[in-house]
Design an enzyme around this catalytic site. Sequence first.
Site, PDB file in Angstrom:
ATOM      1  N   ASP A   1     -12.170  15.442 -18.254  1.00 42.42           N
ATOM      2  CA  ASP A   1     -12.969  15.053 -17.099  1.00 42.42           C
ATOM      3  C   ASP A   1     -14.345  15.696 -17.047  1.00 42.42           C
ATOM      4  O   ASP A   1     -15.164  15.339 -16.204  1.00 42.42           O
ATOM      5  CB  ASP A   1     -12.219  15.409 -15.806  1.00 42.42           C
ATOM      6  CG  ASP A   1     -11.065  14.468 -15.583  1.00 42.42           C
ATOM      7  OD1 ASP A   1     -11.224  13.286 -15.906  1.00 42.42           O
ATOM      8  OD2 ASP A   1     -10.013  14.917 -15.107  1.00 42.42           O
TER       9      ASP A   1
ATOM     10  N   HIS B   1      -6.077  16.376 -10.719  1.00 41.33           N
ATOM     11  CA  HIS B   1      -5.673  15.471 -11.809  1.00 41.33           C
ATOM     12  C   HIS B   1      -6.852  14.528 -12.071  1.00 41.33           C
ATOM     13  O   HIS B   1      -7.934  14.984 -12.421  1.00 41.33           O
ATOM     14  CB  HIS B   1      -4.387  14.756 -11.369  1.00 41.33           C
ATOM     15  CG  HIS B   1      -3.690  13.962 -12.426  1.00 41.33           C
ATOM     16  ND1 HIS B   1      -3.980  14.068 -13.753  1.00 41.33           N
ATOM     17  CD2 HIS B   1      -2.689  13.031 -12.346  1.00 41.33           C
ATOM     18  CE1 HIS B   1      -3.186  13.248 -14.442  1.00 41.33           C
ATOM     19  NE2 HIS B   1      -2.402  12.596 -13.607  1.00 41.33           N
TER      20      HIS B   1
ATOM     21  N   HIS C   1      -6.500  23.300 -18.472  1.00 43.13           N
ATOM     22  CA  HIS C   1      -5.488  22.256 -18.626  1.00 43.13           C
ATOM     23  C   HIS C   1      -4.121  22.914 -18.748  1.00 43.13           C
ATOM     24  O   HIS C   1      -4.006  23.983 -19.334  1.00 43.13           O
ATOM     25  CB  HIS C   1      -5.782  21.427 -19.888  1.00 43.13           C
ATOM     26  CG  HIS C   1      -5.078  20.120 -19.885  1.00 43.13           C
ATOM     27  ND1 HIS C   1      -3.789  19.980 -20.332  1.00 43.13           N
ATOM     28  CD2 HIS C   1      -5.470  18.906 -19.445  1.00 43.13           C
ATOM     29  CE1 HIS C   1      -3.426  18.721 -20.180  1.00 43.13           C
ATOM     30  NE2 HIS C   1      -4.423  18.056 -19.639  1.00 43.13           N
TER      31      HIS C   1
HETATM   32  N1  ACO Z   1     -11.676  27.382 -12.999  1.00 46.68           N
HETATM   33  C1  ACO Z   1     -11.447  28.699 -12.809  1.00 46.68           C
HETATM   34  N2  ACO Z   1     -10.265  29.298 -13.032  1.00 46.68           N
HETATM   35  C2  ACO Z   1      -9.271  28.529 -13.468  1.00 46.68           C
HETATM   36  C3  ACO Z   1      -9.436  27.154 -13.711  1.00 46.68           C
HETATM   37  C4  ACO Z   1     -10.705  26.592 -13.481  1.00 46.68           C
HETATM   38  N3  ACO Z   1     -10.932  25.305 -13.691  1.00 46.68           N
HETATM   39  N4  ACO Z   1      -8.268  26.638 -14.150  1.00 46.68           N
HETATM   40  C5  ACO Z   1      -7.406  27.641 -14.177  1.00 46.68           C
HETATM   41  N5  ACO Z   1      -7.988  28.795 -13.779  1.00 46.68           N
HETATM   42  C6  ACO Z   1      -7.411  30.136 -13.738  1.00 46.68           C
HETATM   43  C7  ACO Z   1      -6.480  30.286 -12.568  1.00 46.68           C
HETATM   44  O1  ACO Z   1      -7.141  30.786 -11.441  1.00 46.68           O
HETATM   45  C8  ACO Z   1      -5.456  31.250 -13.121  1.00 46.68           C
HETATM   46  O2  ACO Z   1      -6.037  32.533 -13.102  1.00 46.68           O
HETATM   47  P1  ACO Z   1      -5.118  33.833 -12.769  1.00 46.68           P
HETATM   48  O3  ACO Z   1      -4.162  33.928 -13.916  1.00 46.68           O
HETATM   49  O4  ACO Z   1      -6.082  34.941 -12.667  1.00 46.68           O
HETATM   50  O5  ACO Z   1      -4.424  33.511 -11.478  1.00 46.68           O
HETATM   51  C9  ACO Z   1      -5.330  30.842 -14.588  1.00 46.68           C
HETATM   52  O6  ACO Z   1      -6.597  30.253 -14.916  1.00 46.68           O
HETATM   53  C10 ACO Z   1      -4.219  29.840 -14.844  1.00 46.68           C
HETATM   54  O7  ACO Z   1      -4.405  28.725 -13.974  1.00 46.68           O
HETATM   55  P2  ACO Z   1      -3.263  27.852 -13.368  1.00 46.68           P
HETATM   56  O8  ACO Z   1      -3.739  27.236 -12.084  1.00 46.68           O
HETATM   57  O9  ACO Z   1      -1.984  28.630 -13.339  1.00 46.68           O
HETATM   58  O10 ACO Z   1      -3.115  26.747 -14.488  1.00 46.68           O
HETATM   59  P3  ACO Z   1      -2.361  25.380 -14.336  1.00 46.68           P
HETATM   60  O11 ACO Z   1      -1.849  25.034 -15.681  1.00 46.68           O
HETATM   61  O12 ACO Z   1      -1.399  25.398 -13.210  1.00 46.68           O
HETATM   62  O13 ACO Z   1      -3.529  24.378 -13.893  1.00 46.68           O
HETATM   63  C11 ACO Z   1      -5.263  22.790 -13.917  1.00 46.68           C
HETATM   64  C12 ACO Z   1      -4.117  23.437 -14.709  1.00 46.68           C
HETATM   65  C13 ACO Z   1      -4.716  22.213 -12.605  1.00 46.68           C
HETATM   66  C14 ACO Z   1      -5.837  21.641 -14.740  1.00 46.68           C
HETATM   67  C15 ACO Z   1      -6.354  23.864 -13.633  1.00 46.68           C
HETATM   68  O14 ACO Z   1      -6.863  24.356 -14.861  1.00 46.68           O
HETATM   69  C16 ACO Z   1      -7.483  23.344 -12.747  1.00 46.68           C
HETATM   70  O15 ACO Z   1      -7.355  23.356 -11.532  1.00 46.68           O
HETATM   71  N6  ACO Z   1      -8.601  22.862 -13.374  1.00 46.68           N
HETATM   72  C17 ACO Z   1      -9.682  22.278 -12.602  1.00 46.68           C
HETATM   73  C18 ACO Z   1      -9.342  20.845 -12.204  1.00 46.68           C
HETATM   74  C19 ACO Z   1      -9.398  19.914 -13.378  1.00 46.68           C
HETATM   75  O16 ACO Z   1     -10.348  19.910 -14.159  1.00 46.68           O
HETATM   76  N7  ACO Z   1      -8.364  19.073 -13.489  1.00 46.68           N
HETATM   77  C20 ACO Z   1      -8.277  18.046 -14.532  1.00 46.68           C
HETATM   78  C21 ACO Z   1      -7.162  18.344 -15.462  1.00 46.68           C
HETATM   79  S1  ACO Z   1      -7.145  17.205 -16.785  1.00 46.68           S
HETATM   80  C22 ACO Z   1      -6.528  15.811 -16.099  1.00 46.68           C
HETATM   81  O17 ACO Z   1      -5.765  15.781 -15.187  1.00 46.68           O
HETATM   82  C23 ACO Z   1      -6.940  14.603 -16.704  1.00 46.68           C
END
Ligand code: ACO
Length: 428
Positions: free
Chosen positions: A362, A267, A306
């Site tokens: 971010d 987050h 996201h």
């Molecule tokens: N890098 C690589 N792969 C990713 C990323 C990433 N940043 N984000 C998602 N994926 C992939 C996952 O591995 C998944 O792949 P799969 O379908 O092959 O398993 C797919 O994309 C979907 O990802 P989920 O984790 O199911 O998506 P979710 O909606 O649960 O997660 C989140 C959202 C937590 C923001 C995620 O994208 C992430 O971890 N990003 C990196 C951390 C980040 O930047 N967080 C800030 C968010 S904005 C904020 O809070 C202000």
Amino acid sequence: MSKDSLSIIDNRTGKSYELAINDGTIKALDLRQIRTDDEDFGLMTYDPAFVNTAACKSAITYIDGDRGILRYRGYPIEQLADKASFLEVAYLLNVGELPNRAQLDKWVSDITYHTYVHTNLIKFLEGFRYDAHPMGMLLGVVGALSTFYPDAKDIHNPANRYLQKVRLMSKVPTIAAFCFRHSRGLPYEFPRNDLSYIGNFVNMTFSIGGRHEPNAVLQRALEILLILHADHEQNCSTSSVRAVGSSHVDPFSAVSAGIAALYGPLHGGANEAVLVMLDEIGDKKNIPAFIEKVKKGEGRLMGFGHRVYKSYDPRAKLIKQVAYDVFEQTGLNPKLEIALELERIALEDEYFIKRKLYPNVDFYSGLIYQAMGYPTDYFTILFALGRMPGWLAQWEEMLLDPDTKIARPRQVFTGYDQRDFVPMAMRG
Ligand code: ACO
């Protein structure tokens, strides 16, 4: 048959049901009537992380994740970032309308004259080790504020709620600045009520020997960043504030839970994680190997992806513009080149395209904070300052919503059925 309804046939019993559809939702509780027999508890939904469950009704922030739209109380984020002050946006989020001159003056004055904190809080801060993470300090100290203001328990009194909101808006920047000074072993710089909200905060963090030369461009850039972070509907920290607040605890405790949620690297902690990642990559030539690791599931591209945005995060677009204004003043952050190249490669890569992974808020914010002189572990504090008005608006909306009950999800129990206690001597 009414059109705004859903017909369900339970193939286990052959019975059919008709559930009302309102605002594109069915009531999860309406499913409870679907049972196999009188002993059956009734049907529930299984939705870990509330991926497809609206947990409340809200009139504050609108997001269209597919079209990259973000509006506070109907006003596009682009217009607010361009024209409004942070305290104006805070008023808008909390009251629902833009303030007129007299309303804004009163709001600003109320916040300005509550910036001091009880000196006992300083003793509390001094208890933290020199290398304590600023977010750990902030969540602890904001929680402790509840003991300084026991009147904050009177959450059903509108005037009292207003006072506590003003206290949180005004004292958290002071505490945040004290955390910054604590980490550096610098004496605490007390609030100056002749300065603006942003000017005072910057002065409390950077002033040395009572002197600090304000830079209007950097202060406006910080203000824009706070505006962009001010609310984001039912994200992890806001949901935490609502859930904890639904127990009718005071707002200092509820907001401290929000700060705890924001601390996490998935987050608000992502802005810090982005900088750690850029440091690890170190050079543009290492980007392809890094991307390959991410694609193999060995880590994530921090600052990408996201839960709601499946297109470019509109805040990231605005932040990229702010970055150039800031770097004109401070000189280029050398990590910007790596970030831009990382973004370019990721946006052309099938893995990221297929999963609709774009830069989020971010991805660039940390580079700006670093150029301004804030250390990496302080970035999430700046996010928390920005998010404060959103947490407060959502907290009050939750309290005033007649549908609100104490947050208490259900579970699908997967453990043992009843079994008898095994004495120690008979355990393997
Ligand atoms: N890098 C690589 N792969 C990713 C990323 C990433 N940043 N984000 C998602 N994926 C992939 C996952 O591995 C998944 O792949 P799969 O379908 O092959 O398993 C797919 O994309 C979907 O990802 P989920 O984790 O199911 O998506 P979710 O909606 O649960 O997660 C989140 C959202 C937590 C923001 C995620 O994208 C992430 O971890 N990003 C990196 C951390 C980040 O930047 N967080 C800030 C968010 S904005 C904020 O809070 C202000």
